[in-house]
Structures are given as structure tokens and as C-alpha cells.
Design a protein around this motif. Structure first.
Motif, PDB file in Angstrom:
ATOM      1  N   ASN A  77      45.207  30.635  36.622  1.00  0.00           N
ATOM      2  CA  ASN A  77      46.059  31.779  36.952  1.00  0.00           C
ATOM      3  C   ASN A  77      47.431  31.664  36.292  1.00  0.00           C
ATOM      4  O   ASN A  77      47.994  32.657  35.805  1.00  0.00           O
ATOM      5  CB  ASN A  77      46.229  31.889  38.466  1.00  0.00           C
ATOM      6  CG  ASN A  77      44.948  32.312  39.171  1.00  0.00           C
ATOM      7  OD1 ASN A  77      44.031  32.832  38.533  1.00  0.00           O
ATOM      8  ND2 ASN A  77      44.876  32.076  40.466  1.00  0.00           N
ATOM      9  N   GLY A 108      48.685  34.337  33.608  1.00  0.00           N
ATOM     10  CA  GLY A 108      49.820  35.128  34.066  1.00  0.00           C
ATOM     11  C   GLY A 108      49.552  36.039  35.238  1.00  0.00           C
ATOM     12  O   GLY A 108      50.400  36.859  35.602  1.00  0.00           O
ATOM     13  N   TYR A 109      48.380  35.952  35.854  1.00  0.00           N
ATOM     14  CA  TYR A 109      48.100  36.736  37.059  1.00  0.00           C
ATOM     15  C   TYR A 109      46.985  36.041  37.839  1.00  0.00           C
ATOM     16  O   TYR A 109      46.364  35.098  37.343  1.00  0.00           O
ATOM     17  CB  TYR A 109      47.721  38.176  36.726  1.00  0.00           C
ATOM     18  CG  TYR A 109      46.354  38.341  36.083  1.00  0.00           C
ATOM     19  CD1 TYR A 109      45.250  38.734  36.842  1.00  0.00           C
ATOM     20  CD2 TYR A 109      46.165  38.120  34.724  1.00  0.00           C
ATOM     21  CE1 TYR A 109      44.007  38.898  36.261  1.00  0.00           C
ATOM     22  CE2 TYR A 109      44.934  38.286  34.132  1.00  0.00           C
ATOM     23  CZ  TYR A 109      43.847  38.675  34.905  1.00  0.00           C
ATOM     24  OH  TYR A 109      42.616  38.828  34.329  1.00  0.00           O
ATOM     25  N   ASP A 110      46.711  36.510  39.053  1.00  0.00           N
ATOM     26  CA  ASP A 110      45.733  35.852  39.919  1.00  0.00           C
ATOM     27  C   ASP A 110      44.311  36.258  39.522  1.00  0.00           C
ATOM     28  O   ASP A 110      43.691  37.146  40.130  1.00  0.00           O
ATOM     29  CB  ASP A 110      45.999  36.200  41.390  1.00  0.00           C
ATOM     30  CG  ASP A 110      47.268  35.566  41.905  1.00  0.00           C
ATOM     31  OD1 ASP A 110      47.728  34.593  41.286  1.00  0.00           O
ATOM     32  OD2 ASP A 110      47.814  36.054  42.917  1.00  0.00           O
ATOM     33  N   ARG A 111      43.808  35.591  38.500  1.00  0.00           N
ATOM     34  CA  ARG A 111      42.441  35.872  38.032  1.00  0.00           C
ATOM     35  C   ARG A 111      41.398  35.196  38.925  1.00  0.00           C
ATOM     36  O   ARG A 111      40.330  35.736  39.175  1.00  0.00           O
ATOM     37  CB  ARG A 111      42.293  35.378  36.584  1.00  0.00           C
ATOM     38  CG  ARG A 111      40.871  35.474  36.026  1.00  0.00           C
ATOM     39  CD  ARG A 111      40.413  36.916  35.934  1.00  0.00           C
ATOM     40  NE  ARG A 111      39.088  37.005  35.339  1.00  0.00           N
ATOM     41  CZ  ARG A 111      37.945  36.880  36.022  1.00  0.00           C
ATOM     42  NH1 ARG A 111      37.982  36.658  37.335  1.00  0.00           N
ATOM     43  NH2 ARG A 111      36.779  36.992  35.414  1.00  0.00           N
ATOM     44  N   GLU A 126      38.441  33.749  31.178  1.00  0.00           N
ATOM     45  CA  GLU A 126      39.584  34.604  30.851  1.00  0.00           C
ATOM     46  C   GLU A 126      40.226  34.064  29.586  1.00  0.00           C
ATOM     47  O   GLU A 126      40.001  32.904  29.200  1.00  0.00           O
ATOM     48  CB  GLU A 126      40.576  34.616  32.010  1.00  0.00           C
ATOM     49  CG  GLU A 126      41.663  35.664  31.898  1.00  0.00           C
ATOM     50  CD  GLU A 126      41.103  37.059  31.741  1.00  0.00           C
ATOM     51  OE1 GLU A 126      41.029  37.491  30.566  1.00  0.00           O
ATOM     52  OE2 GLU A 126      40.742  37.694  32.734  1.00  0.00           O
ATOM     53  N   SER A 165      51.631  24.095  38.363  1.00  0.00           N
ATOM     54  CA  SER A 165      51.275  25.499  38.159  1.00  0.00           C
ATOM     55  C   SER A 165      52.257  26.460  38.805  1.00  0.00           C
ATOM     56  O   SER A 165      52.190  27.665  38.582  1.00  0.00           O
ATOM     57  CB  SER A 165      49.872  25.777  38.710  1.00  0.00           C
ATOM     58  OG  SER A 165      48.901  25.034  38.011  1.00  0.00           O
ATOM     59  N   SER A 191      44.434  27.358  40.073  1.00  0.00           N
ATOM     60  CA  SER A 191      45.882  27.622  39.991  1.00  0.00           C
ATOM     61  C   SER A 191      46.351  27.497  38.548  1.00  0.00           C
ATOM     62  O   SER A 191      47.203  28.276  38.083  1.00  0.00           O
ATOM     63  CB  SER A 191      46.651  26.637  40.875  1.00  0.00           C
ATOM     64  OG  SER A 191      46.343  26.836  42.236  1.00  0.00           O
TER      65      SER A 191
END
Length: 461
Positions: free
Chosen positions: A237, A241-244, A260, A364, A234
Motif C-alpha cells: 500500500n 500510494g493507496y490502500d490496495r 499492482e 511503511s 502495508s
């Protein structure tokens, strides 16, 4: 040199595409592929001004209408006659124009060949050439500023006084030896010692910038560690800034490292979300845990995530022990949005085993919940100020090794002088330092070093 040409913009369709040309006979060659709207021959166009006209294919047919600019040498990027064509960014148009240039006598430029010619023609030294690729690859504003300043000669301005001092020592020595009958004043030992000391101090200050320079260029390798289901994914992500990474309520969702990049207050973090560290009989899960431990060992920063609701458990002790072996580590208590206002965990030093660089509570999901963690990261890795604006940061291992060899040779020269050894002993070390600095700037760099540097460039630059 023969005439080279290449597309300087990417392969994808864009609003504007650029084709570059450089070398002997550039203007005559470009005359065959460009018809200026004012009727002037290409070689007659005023230098460094854009002119509208038609781009022609190998058969002389119009393929586009756009702008052309002529850069006469030696005051061009490459140091030789050069030109650029600015067309519509259709890959087909650019390829047709490039084919027309080849038909007129140009050849395909190799990767980095335009910048390599600038180096060979004395327009750039090697540190400036490396700054070109650093500027292209820059992922933060601070990295771009440092590369731009280095391209402007930031490193050269630091190195030149050192090189001048060493040249003065070596040239005076040879003058006295080779022309004993001439009235040439010998350099006094005190002068030599002072020059060596100042040079050594200058290079030592430069070497002290290595770690910051590498962080600026490559980012901070950051391992997010913790036991399963404490909020590591969490956090990843939220930072990117996105659901990696996949997030579920099921413990052990992450079984491998997930990598990432994220920009936090101007600092680039190379994030590694790791599998939850805990004892497991599952072979696949154990492989993930082993990778997590290795990620911690190679990290510049470790964020040890603990469950803010549960507090510290016995299973967290191994994680804290792993984290404190890192150069920098932060203890981050997650899920602060689920805790009462004003609640704060207080852990005795005996539970931590060592003092972290920062202790924060974060969320988060809550608005502004990452701010305490971002503040801590900013304090540990402030983004680009001070020396980065002058371009005097060492950002490359090759640069670091060359400066270190020069510094060490100067130290040996200082020791030889202090021990009363003959001048030729001092001279040998001074010349070794000069060779190392020459390798750095390109004055004495071997061909394979130069080739390796320019192989990193894209075609067209």
C-alpha cells in the motif's frame, strides 16, 4: 491502396478528438466532409498546416467546427496522401464525421493499419513499427525515451553495419562464382574473418541488453514475501500510494496474491503481495501459500519482509531460502518506526543462508520510511540511462530470437572458416544470418509475423 479512416483518440469524451484518413483519393473524399473557412478546396490547402473550417455529416449538415490538415504522400506518416480532422472530442461528433467519411467512400481502418501502411510503403521498418506500440504503451519516462529513440532508427543503426558486412561477403562470393572471367578480386579469408568477428561482437553486445530492455518495457516482477502479519500488505500500500490490500492486526488477512504496479525512482515494479508463508491446516489458506511460492519462482526481485520488532524467527528460514533462489533479493526489516533510534538488526550469514543483494530497515508509515528500500531498488534496477537513450535495447522476445539466430549463424560461419571448410559452407551460414536480420527489420519477414505485430495496435494508429 483504398482509402481508410478511423477515430484515433479514445472512446471517452475529451477536449479534442482526431479522425485520420489515408489512401488513394484522400483529398477528394475529404472535400465532401470539410468546408474550409477560407473557401479553398481541400486539395488546395497548403500541406502540413492547420486550417479552420466546418465538418459536415453524410447529409452535408454542419456537425462541428474545427481544424483540418493535409499530408501529401509520399512524405506522410503512411507514405500516401493522408489527412487529419481535429474536432471537439464528443464521441457523437467523431462517429458522425467517421460515418460521413464512410459514405464518401472510405472504409474502416483495421487495427494498426495506418502504421502497417507506413511499413509497407518503406516509411518504417519492423523495429520502428514495434517502437510505435511501445511508445503508446510506455509506463515510464525511460521506456518512452527508449521507444522514441528506436522509432528514430536506433536499432536499425546498430544492425545496418552488420547487414552491410554480410552482404559484402555474400555478394562478392556470388560475383566471383558467377563471373569467373571478370577481374573481380576475391575476398581474402582474413577479411572475411574480421568482418564476421566484428558482426558477431556487435550482435553479442545487442543481446546483452535483452534483460534490461525487458525490465524497461515490462517492469520488474517483484514478489513481497514473508510470514503472516510482518507488514507485507502495508508495504504494498505504501509503494502504490493507496490502500490496495487489506491491512489488519489479524494474521493471515491476505489469502491470495494481490498484484499492482508502482513506480519507484523511475523503475516500474509489478508488485505481487503474497499470502503469508507458514504451515497451515486451512485448505484455502494453503492454496494462497502455494501461490506465494509460485510467485517467488517467477519473480525478477523478491523482497523478503521480516518483522523488525520480533527479529528473525525459525519460521523466517524457509522464506529466506525461497528468496535467495531469485535473481535479485532484498531482506527488508519492517516497522523501523517502532525501534529505538540507531537500532539495527545484525544477522549472521548462517541465518541468511546466502548473501542478499541488499539489507534494509524500513517503515511503511513513518515519513521517509521507505527511502532505504527505494535506494536499494534503485541500485539494483537503475531507471533508463545509457543505451536506452539510443534506442539500442532489445525489448521484445521476437527481436531477441532473431538477433540470437543471426549471431549463432555468424559463429558457425566463423567456425567453418577457421576449420578450412569450402567457401560455400561459410556462405550458407552468412545467408542464414542475413535472413534472421531481415526478419527482424521486415525485409524478409513472413506475412504472419507482420500481421501478428500489427494486431497489437489499436484502431486509428
Amino acid at each position: 491502396m483504398d482509402c481508410i479512416a478511423a477515430i484515433s483518440t479514445g472512446a471517452a469524451a475529451t477536449a479534442i478528438g482526431i479522425v485520420r484518413v489515408s489512401g488513394e483519393g484522400c483529398s477528394a473524399l475529404c472535400e465532401r466532409v470539410f468546408r474550409a473557412g477560407n473557401g479553398t478546396s481541400f486539395g488546395g490547402l497548403e500541406a502540413r498546416k492547420m486550417f479552420f473550417g466546418e465538418m459536415l455529416d453524410a447529409e452535408g449538415r454542419v456537425i462541428d467546427r474545427g481544424l483540418a490538415v493535409r499530408f501529401p504522400g509520399p512524405h506522410s506518416y503512411t507514405g500516401e496522401d493522408s489527412a487529419e480532422f481535429h474536432c471537439h472530442g464528443s464521441p457523437v461528433v467523431l462517429r458522425e464525421l467517421l460515418a460521413a467519411l464512410f459514405a464518401a467512400g472510405a472504409r474502416q481502418a483495421r487495427a494498426g493499419e495506418f502504421t502497417q501502411r507506413a511499413f509497407l510503403n518503406g516509411r518504417l521498418d519492423l523495429t520502428q513499427a514495434e517502437a510505435v506500440i511501445d511508445l503508446i504503451d510506455a509506463e515510464t519516462a525511460a521506456a518512452a525515451r527508449n521507444a522514441a529513440a528506436q522509432l528514430d532508427g536506433g536499432l536499425r543503426r546498430v544492425l545496418e553495419p552488420v547487414q552491410d558486412a554480410l552482404l559484402e561477403i555474400t555478394s562478392r562470393f556470388y560475383a566471383v562464382v558467377d563471373y569467373p572471367d571478370e577481374d573481380i578480386e576475391d575476398i581474402r579469408p582474413g577479411q572475411v574473418a574480421a568482418a564476421l568477428r566484428h558482426s558477431e561482437e556487435s550482435l553479442s553486445r545487442l543481446l546483452a541488453t535483452c534483460q534490461r530492455g525487458k525490465v524497461l518495457k515490462n517492469g520488474v516482477r517483484t514478489a513481497i514475501v514473508g510470514r503472516p502479519n510482518v507488514g507485507k500488505s502495508s508495504l504494498l500500500n505504501a509503494l502504490v500510494g493507496y490502500d490496495r490490500a487489506i491491512v489488519t492486526d489479524i494474521a493471515g488477512t491476505t489469502r491470495d496474491t494481490v498484484e499492482e504496479s508502482a513506480l519507484v525512482r523511475g523503475t516500474l515494479l509489478r508488485l505481487v503481495d503474497t499470502a503469508g508463508i507458514h504451515a497451515t491446516a486451512d485448505t484455502v489458506e494453503q492454496l494462497g501459500v502455494d501461490r506465494s511460492r509460485r510467485a517467488v519462482q517467477t519473480a525478477d526481485l523478491v523482497i523478503a519482509v521480516l518483522d523488525g520488532v520480533e527479529g528473525v524467527t525459525d519460521a523466517d528460514q524457509e522464506i529466506l531460502e525461497l528468496a535467495q533462489a531469485s535473481p535479485r533479493w532484498i531482506v527488508a526489516m519492517s516497522k523501523s518506526d517502532l525501534l529505538p533510534d540507531g537500532f539495527a538488526h545484525v544477522l549472521p550469514a548462517s541465518q541468511l543462508g546466502g548473501k542478499p543483494d541488499a539489507w534494509v530497515m524500513f517503515s511503511s508509515v513513518a515519513p521517509g520510511g521507505l527511502r532505504p528500500l527505494e535506494n536499494a531498488i534503485e541500485r539494483l534496477f537503475p531507471a533508463g540511462s545509457g543505451a536506452s537513450e539510443t534506442g539500442s535495447l532489445l525489448t521484445d522476445q521476437r527481436q531477441e530470437e532473431a538477433v540470437r539466430r543471426a549471431r549463432d549463424a555468424i559463429r558457425r560461419a566463423e567456425a567453418a572458416l577457421a576449420d578450412g571448410l569450402t567457401p560455400d559452407a561459410v556462405l550458407t551460414d552468412a545467408e542464414e544470418a542475413l535472413d534472421a536480420l531481415g526478419e527482424l527489420t521486415g525485409r524478409t519477414a513472413k506475412d504472419e509475423i507482420v500481421s501478428r505485430i500489427f494486431s497489437r495496435f489499436c484502431v486509428g494508429k
